[in-house]
Write a protein that holds these residues in place. Sequence first.
Motif, mmCIF file in Angstrom:
data_model
loop_
_atom_site.group_PDB
_atom_site.id
_atom_site.type_symbol
_atom_site.label_atom_id
_atom_site.label_comp_id
_atom_site.label_asym_id
_atom_site.label_seq_id
_atom_site.Cartn_x
_atom_site.Cartn_y
_atom_site.Cartn_z
ATOM 1 N N ARG A 268 0.864 -1.179 0.000
ATOM 2 C CA ARG A 268 0.000 0.000 0.000
ATOM 3 C C ARG A 268 0.903 1.233 0.000
ATOM 4 N NH1 ARG A 268 -2.209 -0.861 4.605
ATOM 5 N NH2 ARG A 268 -3.817 -2.300 3.885
ATOM 6 N N TYR A 269 0.752 2.074 -1.008
ATOM 7 C CA TYR A 269 1.553 3.302 -1.048
ATOM 8 C C TYR A 269 0.984 4.314 -0.062
ATOM 9 C CZ TYR A 269 4.111 1.684 -5.143
ATOM 10 O OH TYR A 269 4.918 0.986 -5.976
ATOM 11 N N PRO A 270 1.832 5.217 0.438
ATOM 12 C CA PRO A 270 1.403 6.151 1.482
ATOM 13 C C PRO A 270 0.004 6.744 1.299
ATOM 14 C CG PRO A 270 3.712 6.494 1.019
ATOM 15 C CD PRO A 270 3.241 5.354 0.131
ATOM 16 N N HIS B 273 -2.498 -4.789 -17.218
ATOM 17 C CA HIS B 273 -2.760 -3.459 -17.755
ATOM 18 C C HIS B 273 -1.975 -2.398 -16.997
ATOM 19 C CE1 HIS B 273 -5.850 -4.958 -20.380
ATOM 20 N NE2 HIS B 273 -6.453 -5.554 -19.360
ATOM 21 N N SER B 274 -2.012 -1.196 -17.552
ATOM 22 C CA SER B 274 -1.358 -0.080 -16.863
ATOM 23 C C SER B 274 -1.976 0.081 -15.474
ATOM 24 C CB SER B 274 -1.549 1.195 -17.677
ATOM 25 O OG SER B 274 -0.908 2.258 -17.029
ATOM 26 N N GLY B 275 -1.118 0.206 -14.477
ATOM 27 C CA GLY B 275 -1.612 0.377 -13.111
ATOM 28 C C GLY B 275 -1.903 -0.939 -12.410
ATOM 29 N N ALA B 276 -1.613 -2.064 -13.071
ATOM 30 C CA ALA B 276 -1.915 -3.370 -12.477
ATOM 31 C C ALA B 276 -0.971 -3.701 -11.317
ATOM 32 C CB ALA B 276 -1.831 -4.453 -13.540
ATOM 33 N N GLY B 277 0.228 -3.087 -11.330
ATOM 34 C CA GLY B 277 1.175 -3.342 -10.236
ATOM 35 C C GLY B 277 2.483 -3.964 -10.692
ATOM 36 N N LYS B 278 2.744 -3.969 -12.012
ATOM 37 C CA LYS B 278 3.962 -4.592 -12.538
ATOM 38 C C LYS B 278 5.217 -3.896 -11.995
ATOM 39 C CE LYS B 278 2.821 -3.612 -16.802
ATOM 40 N NZ LYS B 278 1.517 -2.930 -16.594
ATOM 41 N N SER B 279 5.242 -2.559 -12.116
ATOM 42 C CA SER B 279 6.414 -1.826 -11.636
ATOM 43 C C SER B 279 6.558 -1.966 -10.129
ATOM 44 C CB SER B 279 6.309 -0.346 -12.003
ATOM 45 O OG SER B 279 6.393 -0.186 -13.393
ATOM 46 N N THR B 280 5.436 -2.120 -9.436
ATOM 47 C CA THR B 280 5.502 -2.292 -7.991
ATOM 48 C C THR B 280 6.215 -3.602 -7.650
ATOM 49 O OG1 THR B 280 3.497 -0.987 -7.731
ATOM 50 C CG2 THR B 280 4.116 -2.397 -5.888
ATOM 51 N N VAL B 281 5.904 -4.668 -8.390
ATOM 52 C CA VAL B 281 6.615 -5.937 -8.175
ATOM 53 C C VAL B 281 8.104 -5.747 -8.429
ATOM 54 C CG1 VAL B 281 6.921 -8.292 -9.027
ATOM 55 C CG2 VAL B 281 4.609 -7.384 -8.695
ATOM 56 N N PHE C 272 15.408 -0.235 -15.819
ATOM 57 C CA PHE C 272 14.292 0.577 -15.333
ATOM 58 C C PHE C 272 13.370 1.000 -16.470
ATOM 59 C CE2 PHE C 272 17.944 1.072 -12.601
ATOM 60 C CZ PHE C 272 17.409 0.826 -11.345
ATOM 61 N N GLN C 273 12.115 1.235 -16.097
ATOM 62 C CA GLN C 273 11.133 1.677 -17.086
ATOM 63 C C GLN C 273 11.608 2.961 -17.774
ATOM 64 O OE1 GLN C 273 7.152 1.676 -15.479
ATOM 65 N NE2 GLN C 273 6.217 1.974 -17.488
ATOM 66 N N ASP C 274 12.216 3.861 -17.008
ATOM 67 C CA ASP C 274 12.728 5.105 -17.604
ATOM 68 C C ASP C 274 14.255 5.068 -17.804
ATOM 69 O OD1 ASP C 274 13.338 5.111 -14.957
ATOM 70 O OD2 ASP C 274 12.713 7.164 -14.564
HETATM 71 N N1 LIG Z 1 4.972 5.997 -5.558
HETATM 72 C C1 LIG Z 1 3.643 5.781 -5.605
HETATM 73 N N2 LIG Z 1 2.824 6.418 -4.754
HETATM 74 C C2 LIG Z 1 1.481 6.188 -4.779
HETATM 75 N N3 LIG Z 1 0.897 5.352 -5.626
HETATM 76 C C3 LIG Z 1 1.668 4.676 -6.516
HETATM 77 C C4 LIG Z 1 3.080 4.878 -6.541
HETATM 78 N N4 LIG Z 1 3.583 4.089 -7.533
HETATM 79 C C5 LIG Z 1 2.518 3.434 -8.076
HETATM 80 N N5 LIG Z 1 1.384 3.789 -7.469
HETATM 81 C C6 LIG Z 1 0.058 3.250 -7.768
HETATM 82 O O1 LIG Z 1 0.110 1.848 -7.650
HETATM 83 C C7 LIG Z 1 -0.619 1.216 -8.701
HETATM 84 C C8 LIG Z 1 0.290 0.291 -9.457
HETATM 85 O O2 LIG Z 1 1.311 1.031 -10.081
HETATM 86 P P1 LIG Z 1 2.476 0.391 -10.944
HETATM 87 O O3 LIG Z 1 3.415 1.459 -11.307
HETATM 88 O O4 LIG Z 1 2.993 -0.781 -10.228
HETATM 89 O O5 LIG Z 1 1.673 -0.081 -12.238
HETATM 90 P P2 LIG Z 1 2.219 -0.692 -13.596
HETATM 91 O O6 LIG Z 1 1.561 -2.010 -13.757
HETATM 92 O O7 LIG Z 1 3.676 -0.661 -13.617
HETATM 93 O O8 LIG Z 1 1.652 0.327 -14.657
HETATM 94 P P3 LIG Z 1 2.307 0.817 -16.052
HETATM 95 O O9 LIG Z 1 2.074 -0.255 -17.023
HETATM 96 O O10 LIG Z 1 1.533 2.043 -16.371
HETATM 97 O O11 LIG Z 1 3.744 1.089 -15.781
HETATM 98 C C9 LIG Z 1 -1.171 2.339 -9.566
HETATM 99 O O12 LIG Z 1 -2.524 2.560 -9.188
HETATM 100 C C10 LIG Z 1 -0.336 3.545 -9.185
HETATM 101 O O13 LIG Z 1 -1.099 4.725 -9.271
#
Ligand SMILES: Nc1ncnc2c1ncn2[C@@H]1O[C@H](COP(=O)(O)OP(=O)(O)OP(=O)(O)O)[C@@H](O)[C@H]1O
Lengths: 220, 297
Positions: free
Chosen positions: A10-12, A36-44, A85-87
Motif C-alpha cells: 500500500r503506497y502512502p 494493464h497499466s496500473g496493475a502493479g507490474k512496476s511495484t513488483v 528501469f522503465q525510464d
Molecule cells: N509511488 C507511488 N505512490 C502512490 N501510488 C503509486 C506509486 N507508484 C505506483 N502507485 C500506484 O500503484 C498502482 C500500481 O502502479 P504500478 O506502477 O505498479 O503499475 P504498472 O503495472 O507498472 O503500470 P504501467 O504499465 O503504467 O507502468 C497504480 O494505481 C499507481 O497509481
Amino acid sequence: MISVSAVTKRYPQGLEALKDVSFEIEDGEMAFITGHSGAGKSTVFRLLAAIERPTSGSIVVDGQNLAALRRGAIPYLRRKLGLIFQDQKLLFDRNVLDNVLLPLSIVGLPAREAVRRARAALDKVGLLERERVQPIALSGGEQQRLAIARAVVNRPSLLLADEPTANLDSESASQILDIFRSFHQVGVTLVIATHDAQWMARFSSRVLRLERGRLIGDNT
Amino acid sequence: MNGFFSQHYAAQKSAARRLSSSPLNTLLSLIVIGIVLALPAAGWVMLDNLQGFAGNLPGVQQISLFMMVDTGEKEAAEIGSRLREANPGKWWFVARDDALKHLTETEGMGDVVAGLTKNPLPDAFVVEPGDSRPEVLERLAETFRSWPAVAHVQLDSAWSRRLDLFLRIGRLAVSLLAVLLAGALVAVTFNTIRLQILAQAAEIEVSRLIGATDAFIHRPFQYFGVLHGALGGLFALLLVAGIGRILAAPIGELFALYGSGFIPSGPSPSQAGAIVGIGAALGWLGARISVAIHFRG
Ligand SMILES: Nc1ncnc2c1ncn2[C@@H]1O[C@H](COP(=O)(O)OP(=O)(O)OP(=O)(O)O)[C@@H](O)[C@H]1O
Ligand SMILES: [Mg+2]
C-alpha cells in the motif's frame, strides 16, 4: 531464487497496489509479469529490487528476506541484481562507455579490468562501436540496449527488467528479446515486466498476470 | 583492499573532474577562499615577524643600575658580587670615566662634555637578563633597587611591555578573525557542495539504485571539499607571499631604524604547510556538514 508470499503493498496516500500476491521463480527461469497499466507490474519490480518494502508479506531474493533487510545491506543485494528501469535512468552527462563503467566503479573494480568488462558488455548488445558517443545521440532501441549493458556488466545472476520494450518498434523489440534469450541460455534468471503481450507469445515462458494488484494467472 | 584503493582513487578523480568541469565557478570560489584565508594568514606571518623583531631589538631587555655618585670601588665590588650570585643573565660594569668618554663621542655631546669641570656621571652596571618576560624584568629591577648604594634602576621595559602587549592584542585579534573567517570558509564550502549535490542528483540516484553505498556516494564530495580548501589555501599562500615580498623591503628599513638587524620574511615552510592544511581541513569540515545535512534520511 525468488519467493514472494502473501505480499501486500500500500503506497502512502494510495490504494493497495498489490494484494496478497504469492509466487516463486526458480533459478534460471525466465518469467514475464504482465497486466494493464496500473496493475502493479512496476511495484513488483521495485519490491524485488528492494526499492520499496512490502506493507505485509515476505519477499526472499537470493536467500535474503527483503522485508527485513537492513538499510546498509541493500547496496550489496543490488550489486547481485541487474536492473533495467522503465525510464532507463541513463546518465546523459557522460558517454556510453562511462555509463557502463558506473556499476564497476561502485564495486571498486580496477580501471583496466573495468574497461575490459564494460567493452565486453557493450559488445554483447551491439554498441561497442558507439562507446564514445553521448547517450542522447542514441536511438530509443540503442538507449535500451545501453541500459541492458549497464545492468549485466556486473554479471548478475538475476536480471529484473521493467518495460524493456516500451516505445520500441518491433525490430528493436525483437533485438532486445534476443539479448534476453541469450542471457537465459547461459542460466541467468530473468523477470520481465511488460504489458506488451505480443512478444511473450514468442517464448514458451512463464507468464504471471496481474490485475488491479491481484495475481490472476500463472501459466507455465 | 585493491577495491578499497581503486574506489578512493575513483572518488578523487571524480572530485577533480567536478572541480575542473566548471572552471569559472571553481576559480571564483577559490578566490573567495583564498582571500578569506589570506587575511588571518597574513596577520599571523606579520605577528611572527614582529616577534622576531622584538627579540632582536638591542637595549630593549636591558636593566641599568646607576650607583650613587659618591661611591667607589668597594660598593661597586659589592654589587658585582651580588650580581654574580643572583646570576640574572649577562651583565657588565660601566665605569663613570668610560661612560663620559662614550658621551664625548656621541654626536653633538662633545661640546657639552668639554664644558664640564668634573665628571657628573655615576658608575653603572648593565644587565641583560636571560629571561626577558616583562614581569621577570620588573621583579629583577625591584630587587636591584633594594641593593645598597644603588641610586637608580632604569628598566627599559616600557618599550618591551608595549610591544609585548601589542603582540598579545594582535594575536587575539588574528585568532578572532581566523575563527570568524574559518566559519565563512566552512559556509562557502558547504554551499558549493550543496550545489554539487543538486547538480549530481541523477548520478546519485542511479548509483544508489545499482548498489552504491552511502560511503561511495559521499566520498567524492568529501574529497571535493578537501581539494577545494587546499587549493584555496594554496591561493592564500600565494597572496601572503606576494604581499610579504612587496612589504619586506620597507619594513626591513623600518626595523633597521630601530637598530634591529632582523630581516622580515614571508611564510616559513611550516606556516605554508599549515595554511594549505587548514584550508583542506576546513574544506573537509564544510563538505562533511553539507553531506550530512543533504543526505539526511
Ligand atoms: N509511488 C507511488 N505512490 C502512490 N501510488 C503509486 C506509486 N507508484 C505506483 N502507485 C500506484 O500503484 C498502482 C500500481 O502502479 P504500478 O506502477 O505498479 O503499475 P504498472 O503495472 O507498472 O503500470 P504501467 O504499465 O503504467 O507502468 C497504480 O494505481 C499507481 O497509481
Ligand atoms: Mg510500470
